[in-house]
Design a protein around this motif. Structure first.
Motif, mmCIF file in Angstrom:
data_model
loop_
_atom_site.group_PDB
_atom_site.id
_atom_site.type_symbol
_atom_site.label_atom_id
_atom_site.label_comp_id
_atom_site.label_asym_id
_atom_site.label_seq_id
_atom_site.Cartn_x
_atom_site.Cartn_y
_atom_site.Cartn_z
ATOM 1 N N HIS B 24 45.741 -36.073 -25.213
ATOM 2 C CA HIS B 24 45.681 -37.319 -24.443
ATOM 3 C C HIS B 24 44.687 -37.190 -23.294
ATOM 4 O O HIS B 24 44.801 -36.276 -22.482
ATOM 5 N N MET B 25 43.730 -38.076 -23.249
ATOM 6 C CA MET B 25 42.736 -38.037 -22.184
ATOM 7 C C MET B 25 42.239 -39.449 -21.935
ATOM 8 O O MET B 25 42.465 -40.341 -22.756
ATOM 9 N N GLU B 26 41.572 -39.623 -20.824
ATOM 10 C CA GLU B 26 40.995 -40.935 -20.573
ATOM 11 C C GLU B 26 39.495 -40.817 -20.400
ATOM 12 O O GLU B 26 39.011 -39.999 -19.613
ATOM 13 N N SER B 27 38.764 -41.608 -21.157
ATOM 14 C CA SER B 27 37.301 -41.625 -21.062
ATOM 15 C C SER B 27 36.845 -42.949 -21.664
ATOM 16 O O SER B 27 37.619 -43.604 -22.356
ATOM 17 N N PRO B 28 35.596 -43.332 -21.404
ATOM 18 C CA PRO B 28 35.093 -44.588 -21.984
ATOM 19 C C PRO B 28 35.227 -44.578 -23.512
ATOM 20 O O PRO B 28 35.464 -45.615 -24.124
ATOM 21 N N VAL B 29 35.057 -43.396 -24.128
ATOM 22 C CA VAL B 29 35.144 -43.335 -25.586
ATOM 23 C C VAL B 29 36.595 -43.482 -26.047
ATOM 24 O O VAL B 29 36.904 -44.223 -26.980
ATOM 25 N N HIS B 30 37.512 -42.774 -25.355
ATOM 26 C CA HIS B 30 38.928 -42.838 -25.740
ATOM 27 C C HIS B 30 39.470 -44.263 -25.657
ATOM 28 O O HIS B 30 40.361 -44.644 -26.402
ATOM 29 N N SER B 31 38.949 -45.037 -24.691
ATOM 30 C CA SER B 31 39.547 -46.353 -24.468
ATOM 31 C C SER B 31 39.067 -47.391 -25.486
ATOM 32 O O SER B 31 39.560 -48.502 -25.523
ATOM 33 N N LEU B 32 38.098 -47.017 -26.331
ATOM 34 C CA LEU B 32 37.650 -47.949 -27.366
ATOM 35 C C LEU B 32 38.690 -48.052 -28.480
ATOM 36 O O LEU B 32 39.527 -47.170 -28.652
ATOM 37 N N ALA B 226 49.580 -53.139 -32.175
ATOM 38 C CA ALA B 226 48.590 -53.550 -33.163
ATOM 39 C C ALA B 226 47.231 -53.156 -32.621
ATOM 40 O O ALA B 226 47.028 -53.107 -31.407
ATOM 41 N N LEU B 227 46.323 -52.859 -33.508
ATOM 42 C CA LEU B 227 44.962 -52.581 -33.063
ATOM 43 C C LEU B 227 44.346 -53.887 -32.601
ATOM 44 O O LEU B 227 44.584 -54.938 -33.188
ATOM 45 N N ARG B 228 43.587 -53.808 -31.515
ATOM 46 C CA ARG B 228 42.987 -55.039 -30.999
ATOM 47 C C ARG B 228 41.554 -54.754 -30.597
ATOM 48 O O ARG B 228 41.290 -53.894 -29.754
ATOM 49 N N MET B 229 40.623 -55.463 -31.199
ATOM 50 C CA MET B 229 39.216 -55.321 -30.822
ATOM 51 C C MET B 229 38.989 -56.170 -29.576
ATOM 52 O O MET B 229 39.199 -57.384 -29.599
ATOM 53 N N ARG B 230 38.577 -55.493 -28.491
ATOM 54 C CA ARG B 230 38.299 -56.266 -27.284
ATOM 55 C C ARG B 230 36.793 -56.507 -27.167
ATOM 56 O O ARG B 230 36.030 -56.027 -27.989
ATOM 57 N N LYS B 231 36.413 -57.235 -26.109
ATOM 58 C CA LYS B 231 34.994 -57.587 -25.943
ATOM 59 C C LYS B 231 34.109 -56.347 -25.985
ATOM 60 O O LYS B 231 33.092 -56.303 -26.648
ATOM 61 N N ARG B 232 34.575 -55.293 -25.238
ATOM 62 C CA ARG B 232 33.693 -54.123 -25.166
ATOM 63 C C ARG B 232 33.594 -53.428 -26.523
ATOM 64 O O ARG B 232 32.597 -52.779 -26.815
ATOM 65 N N ASP B 233 34.653 -53.554 -27.371
ATOM 66 C CA ASP B 233 34.560 -52.972 -28.706
ATOM 67 C C ASP B 233 33.484 -53.668 -29.524
ATOM 68 O O ASP B 233 32.652 -53.031 -30.157
ATOM 69 N N TRP B 234 33.538 -55.025 -29.483
ATOM 70 C CA TRP B 234 32.512 -55.790 -30.208
ATOM 71 C C TRP B 234 31.137 -55.452 -29.655
ATOM 72 O O TRP B 234 30.194 -55.235 -30.418
ATOM 73 N N ALA B 235 31.036 -55.382 -28.321
ATOM 74 C CA ALA B 235 29.724 -55.147 -27.698
ATOM 75 C C ALA B 235 29.187 -53.768 -28.089
ATOM 76 O O ALA B 235 28.066 -53.662 -28.617
ATOM 77 N N THR B 236 29.997 -52.695 -27.862
ATOM 78 C CA THR B 236 29.499 -51.360 -28.200
ATOM 79 C C THR B 236 29.239 -51.243 -29.690
ATOM 80 O O THR B 236 28.261 -50.613 -30.104
ATOM 81 N N GLY B 237 30.097 -51.864 -30.475
ATOM 82 C CA GLY B 237 29.899 -51.840 -31.924
ATOM 83 C C GLY B 237 28.549 -52.444 -32.286
ATOM 84 O O GLY B 237 27.755 -51.857 -33.031
#
Lengths: 270, 258, 281
Positions: B24-32, B226-237
């Motif tokens: 368990h860790m927190e980072s910009p990558v983990h939060s995607l 549930a898995l949820r794609m947020r704005k930043r997921d769409w953006a980084t994707g």
């Protein structure tokens, strides 16, 4: 004779399981190690036959430094009966299971035969000698594990939680075996949560908490110290509790219910 | 001592696998969202396959490492990759022995490291929980997903069983290193039999507990999260796809001409 | 009022064995009781427990006679998942009944299997965690928990289904004395707050006898004694059968044999001390 001198044990990940423990266990003594789960009891026990070597300090068993001795050499003198029989039974027959240890320690076949017969007889396992150990009931498996260790006649017998899941009759038998061992001059070390069982043996009690020894003394003395009972999550044995609540208390707490009966009957009829 | 060695092997396995095991860790990558991270892994995989010069495969490897630094898992990734370096050298040597050109062999070796790195980047940042959700999202059968969950959940438990069994048998005088080769193999029986027995007992108890907790009651179980794609997921994707396209264009069209 | 659990002339023999594990068992347990099921190893306790939540005959086959009825349903005719909603079963080893990687997901396990909607799962998980006092452990992994905490997670995992009966199989055998006592008090609190019926199998009765309304003793596959703890534990047969009679009750037995009149059988040492003190001149 076992000597534990300022022993500290650290796991690979850095957690300290034992912190500066010093103890001496004398021959022929009955010792109980008590304390909550994770207090370091099992780690301490594993130091006695060299399964674990101290990170700091020294453990000497019959003048052998455990760091310089193999587990097999130490196990010949210190027999450990572990809690879970399923972690060790593997042979095709009960006889083979008992003979396994004896063969490992290199006893001659004639001696193995004699010891095997004794162990089967003493633990009431003769009728199962050719059955698979897996077919035995839980209580019988526990008895077999005890037979396995006693067969090679170690000087020190360590019992890890021997009463878990055992009914009253089985516990009574176990108590008799321990008494017999003590009579024969063996050293018995018991690790247990079962305060009633511990009390019934009236042993020396070592209390552990968070990797340290927090009390060490006669059962009556140790269990009478409220701060120790509190710190180590213990519970007072019932007969000690009784002695405290009596209008006419005995000089020392009752060791067993028969002693209690004698005192109570006489104190009532006085 | 083989007994000691055996223990060391177990410890070694733990060490290597710690490169794969999530923490368990927190980072910009983990939060995607894990699916975004899976997309990264797939893109890196494709890039590594397409890259065909030492420079190109090195660039892909550097991208992997940079992502690992952002995800704060660089140390553990390097540990896994250093383990694979052995294999990479093997690939290099074998290819050269069969007469492949040196440059081609080097590309193969680095490509291998990049692929393993990209994959473990995903596993190191994805909790078993998230992995389970991704598997469900792909509509894999429930039994298969649950089998995976139990397997991962009980690996440490079985490891502990193995240590306790070895301790118990050593306490009965078993010396695993004693004797000739055949004898040494036989010395494993007292450890393996109880290990299998314990595992069977455990699986029986697991089955009982599963039944008692209504496993398989409905065809499609629901879930707490549930898995949820947020704005930043769409953006980084989206950005990563664009980068992929540009790189592919460079690797496949520009670089070969240049 | 009809009893919640009715076992009538029930016998069961596991496939491949010849001796019945349960022989002509008759039991009735009413709503809101706390019952201890005691007896020596191999007396048929676990067979009866597994017959109550349908593991027998649905998971274990064998020959069966008589009926087991829980809350009006014949267990043998009902799916295990249906019975599970009424009978929560907590097994002896919590390690083997925590499946998921976090406490809250594990507590949600049964609810997910039953297909509950997400907000209902959330509500029930929070309720169960709160009830067991482990809300702060929600995100922890199973291996990060102490034995006592694991036991609580296991209980929360079945409570989330809001069962009418809670079955606990030797819940304290792996715990240290104080953790064991806390667990017993917790069970008592659950009973008082939820009105849940509790059925516990235990060898050591010193802790549990105090909260139980009844003890059923089994011996060789059948019910040998059934009554209040004070009554059952004071009887001679309890000892001969091999029930874990608390030290205090055994001593009481010795003293009454000696002709002392100590009133009703005690379950705690203070009670016995008081009774004796009254007799001391």
């Amino acid at each position: 004779m076992i000597k534990i001198e300022s022993v500290t044990f650290k796991h690979q990940n850095g957690t300290v399981a034992l912190q500066n423990v010093s103890l001496e266990i004398r021959t022929g003594e009955a010792t109980a190690i008590v304390g909550e789960n994770g207090a370091g009891k099992t780690t301490l026990v594993k130091h006695l036959n060299g399964l674990i070597k101290p990170t700091e300090g020294k453990v000497t068993v019959f003048d052998l430094d455990t760091k310089q001795t193999t587990v097999a050499q130490l196990a010949r003198k210190v027999g450990v009966v572990f809690q879970n029989p399923d972690h060790q039974l593997f042979s095709e027959t009960v006889s083979d299971e008992i003979a396994f240890g004896l063969r490992n320690f290199g006893f001659p076949e004639s001696v193995i035969k004699k010891r095997l017969e004794w162990a089967l007889e003493f633990f009431g396992l003769t009728e199962y000698r050719d059955s698979s150990p897996m077919m035995l009931s839980g209580g019988e498996k526990k008895r077999l594990c005890l037979a396995i260790v006693l067969a090679w006649d170690p000087e020190v017998i360590v019992l890890d939680e021997p009463t878990v899941g055992q009914d009253l009759v089985q516990k009574e038998k176990l108590r008799e075996v321990i008494k017999m061992l003590l009579l024969r001059g063996k050293t018995v070390i018991l690790v247990s949560h079962d305060m009633e069982f511990v009390w019934s043996l009236q042993p020396r009690v070592i209390v552990m908490a968070k990797g340290r020894v927090v009390a060490d003394g006669a059962a009556a003395e140790v269990f009478s110290r409220p701060e120790v009972v509190g710190e180590a999550n213990l519970m007072k044995p019932q007969l000690l509790e009784l002695s405290v609540h009596l209008k006419n208390p005995p000089q020392k707490p009752f060791a067993d219910i028969y002693e209690a009966r004698q005192w109570l009957v006489s104190s009532v009829s006085r | 001592m083989v007994g000691q060695q055996c223990f060391e092997v177990v410890a070694g396995m733990q060490w290597v696998s710690s490169g794969f095991i999530f923490r368990h860790m927190e980072s910009p990558v983990h939060s995607l969202d894990p699916r975004t991270r899976l997309l990264f892994a797939v893109e890196l995989f494709v890039l590594a396959l397409v890259a065909d010069s030492p420079l190109e495969v090195s660039i892909v490897s550097i991208v992997v490492v940079s992502l690992a630094i952002v995800a704060k898992i660089a140390k553990r990734l390097v540990r896994t990759m250093s383990f694979t370096a052995g294999f990479a050298v093997m690939i290099l040597v074998i290819n050269m022995l069969v007469g492949q050109p040196l440059v081609y062999s080097i590309v193969l070796a680095i490509r291998f490291i990049a692929i393993v790195g990209g994959t473990s980047l995903f596993f190191l940042t994805t909790s078993p929980d998230e992995l389970e959700y991704v598997m469900k999202w792909f509509r894999l059968p429930q039994d298969m997903v649950f089998a995976f969950v139990t397997a991962v959940r009980f690996v440490p438990v079985l490891m502990l069983d193995a240590t306790q069994i070895m301790d118990a048998q050593k306490s009965r005088g078993l010396e695993m290193q004693k004797g000739n080769f055949i004898k040494r193999i036989r010395n494993f029986i007292p450890v393996l039999v109880p290990l299998v027995v314990t595992a069977v007992i455990r699986s029986g108890e697991l089955a009982e507990a599963m039944e008692s907790r209504a496993y398989g009651a409905v065809k499609k179980p629901s879930s707490l999260y549930a898995l949820r794609m947020r704005k930043r997921d769409w953006a980084t994707g989206a950005i990563s796809v664009m980068l992929l396209v540009v790189s592919l264009y460079y690797f496949l069209v520009i670089a070969p001409i240049g | 009022m009809k009893p919640l659990i009715q076992v009538q002339n029930y016998s069961f023999t596991y496939m491949g064995t010849s001796r019945p594990a349960a022989r002509n068992v008759n039991l009735e347990i009413g709503e809101g009781e706390i019952v201890i099921l005691a007896g020596p190893s191999g007396c048929g306790k676990s067979t009866v427990l597994k017959s109550l939540n349908g593991l027998i005959p649905h998971l274990y086959s064998g020959s069966r006679e008589g009926t087991v009825i829980v809350d009006g349903h014949d267990v043998a005719e009902t799916q295990v998942s249906e019975v599970a909603k009424k009978v929560g079963f907590v097994f002896q080893n919590p390690e083997n009944q925590i499946f998921m990687f976090s406490v809250e997901r594990d507590v949600a396990f049964a609810l997910e299997n039953l297909g509950f909607p997400r907000d209902e799962i959330r509500r029930r998980v929070d309720w169960a965690l709160d009830l067991m006092g482990i809300q702060r452990l929600a995100r922890q992994a199973p291996h990060e928990l102490s034995d006592g905490q694991r036991q609580r997670v296991a209980i929360a995992g079945v409570l989330a289904m809001t069962p009418k009966v809670l079955i606990l199989d030797e819940p304290t055998s792996l715990l240290d004395p104080l953790t064991a006592r806390e667990l017993v008090l917790l069970v008592k609190r659950l009973h008082d707050e939820l009105g849940i019926t509790v059925l516990v199998v235990e060898h050591r009765l010193d802790l549990l006898a105090g909260i139980a309304s009844r003890i059923i003793v089994m011996d060789r596959g059948t019910v040998a004694m059934d009554g209040s703890p004070r009554e059952v534990l004071a009887r001679k047969e309890a000892l001969t059968i091999g029930v874990g009679v608390p030290t205090v009750t055994r001593l009481y037995g010795l003293l009454t044999d000696h002709g002392l009149n100590l009133g009703q059988a005690p379950l705690r040492m203070e009670e016995l001390a008081e009774a004796v003190n009254r007799l001391v001149p």
